[in-house]
Write an enzyme that holds these catalytic residues in place. Sequence first.
Site, PDB file in Angstrom:
ATOM      1  N   GLN A 158       0.835  -1.205   0.000  1.00  0.00           N
ATOM      2  CA  GLN A 158       0.000   0.000   0.000  1.00  0.00           C
ATOM      3  C   GLN A 158       0.866   1.250   0.000  1.00  0.00           C
ATOM      4  O   GLN A 158       1.651   1.474   0.921  1.00  0.00           O
ATOM      5  CB  GLN A 158      -0.915   0.020   1.224  1.00  0.00           C
ATOM      6  CG  GLN A 158      -1.895   1.186   1.215  1.00  0.00           C
ATOM      7  CD  GLN A 158      -2.752   1.236   2.468  1.00  0.00           C
ATOM      8  OE1 GLN A 158      -2.305   1.663   3.516  1.00  0.00           O
ATOM      9  NE2 GLN A 158      -3.999   0.786   2.349  1.00  0.00           N
ATOM     10  N   GLU A 214     -10.253  -1.800   4.946  1.00  0.00           N
ATOM     11  CA  GLU A 214      -9.119  -1.881   5.872  1.00  0.00           C
ATOM     12  C   GLU A 214      -9.585  -1.756   7.320  1.00  0.00           C
ATOM     13  O   GLU A 214      -9.098  -2.446   8.210  1.00  0.00           O
ATOM     14  CB  GLU A 214      -8.098  -0.787   5.544  1.00  0.00           C
ATOM     15  CG  GLU A 214      -6.806  -0.897   6.342  1.00  0.00           C
ATOM     16  CD  GLU A 214      -5.763   0.106   5.897  1.00  0.00           C
ATOM     17  OE1 GLU A 214      -4.620  -0.011   6.365  1.00  0.00           O
ATOM     18  OE2 GLU A 214      -6.078   0.992   5.090  1.00  0.00           O
TER      19      GLU A 214
END
Length: 388
Positions: free
Chosen positions: A128, A249
Amino acid sequence: MDLTYTEEEEEFRVGLREWLAKVLPGLPPKPDPGDWPARRAYDLGWQRMLYDAGYAGLHWPVDAGGRGATPTQHLIFLEETERAGAPYVGANFVGLLHAGPTIAAEGTAEQRARWLPPILRGEEVWCQGFSEPDAGSDLASLRTKAVRDGDDYVITGSKIWTSHAEVADWCELLVRTHPVSDDVPKHRGISWLVMPMDAPGVTVRPLRTLAGSTEFAEVFLDEVRVPAANRVGAENDGWRVTMVTLSFERGTAFVGEVVACRRVLGELAREARANGRWDDAALRHRLGRLNAEFRALWRLTQWNVSESERTGGVPGVGGSVFKLRYSHARQELYDTAAEVLGPDSLDVSREWTLDRLSSLSYTIAAGTSQIQQNIVAERILGLPKDRN
């Protein structure tokens, strides 16, 4: 809401238990925690076993390559794999838990066909690329710039706290495709790209954490070319896509860890009985309260997962409630572990010591607790943003 298990779900649990009992004894030894190439191979090998057995992507929709399992079956899978001591998603948690689901929700048919099957089959790892040195909690202040040049974006900038960048094949990357101006506020000039980590101009520099591990890295981008076809969502609409990513997330990526914390809590109680610290009434009270806390978090998890299924598979703002409370409960759990261990809690070779150090990051990772409090206040409670 009915939170009891159906006959079909209990049959799913029995089948999963039988499969785990069959395959886990044959797994190779876990690699050294600091050997990330070996850990990548180990984690991807386990993912391939899940795929071949029909357990990969339980929480993904069928048209994205998932198994189309019910939310409850997904939770049963997490319960049973944790209880059996099965490997966790490990090095590819970004791909499996939020990059993949984001592409499933927002990507084109071509993008889904290219990137989702290799994630599920255990063939590719993602990282990420969101945070920057000057854009952490205020993520929309990011400065990494992407300039369109024909069919490509040319990207210059840097990212930090990039999980598993040193072993990743792809990066979910946020870039600024339009400068901030009076007409275009900072949230509206961002795009969500998929960047190959082996592209010329990408430099990865591992970062060593307080616990001594190197699962994070700095990533430097020097005129890196990324095809415009790798953009998920429209140009300058990346902030909206990012909110989808962060919903996964915060809302579902930590689900398995709640099960792990409940297991640790039981182990703490047994350790306290064995070393005599169970006689401390205050400690017993704290363990009891934590037990209630994690039972409540598991019920909240069940609600969030069911709610996301009802609303199209993307978790809602309830994920921020979960993330906020779970982060602090996890820290308190490992603070309690230090009380149980006493002086042994300073020994990094003892179980729970390194977990306690890593727990310090949970009120920062995936959005700080202050950010989660703002989301809860504004989007759930309807409180005004301006205090005046």
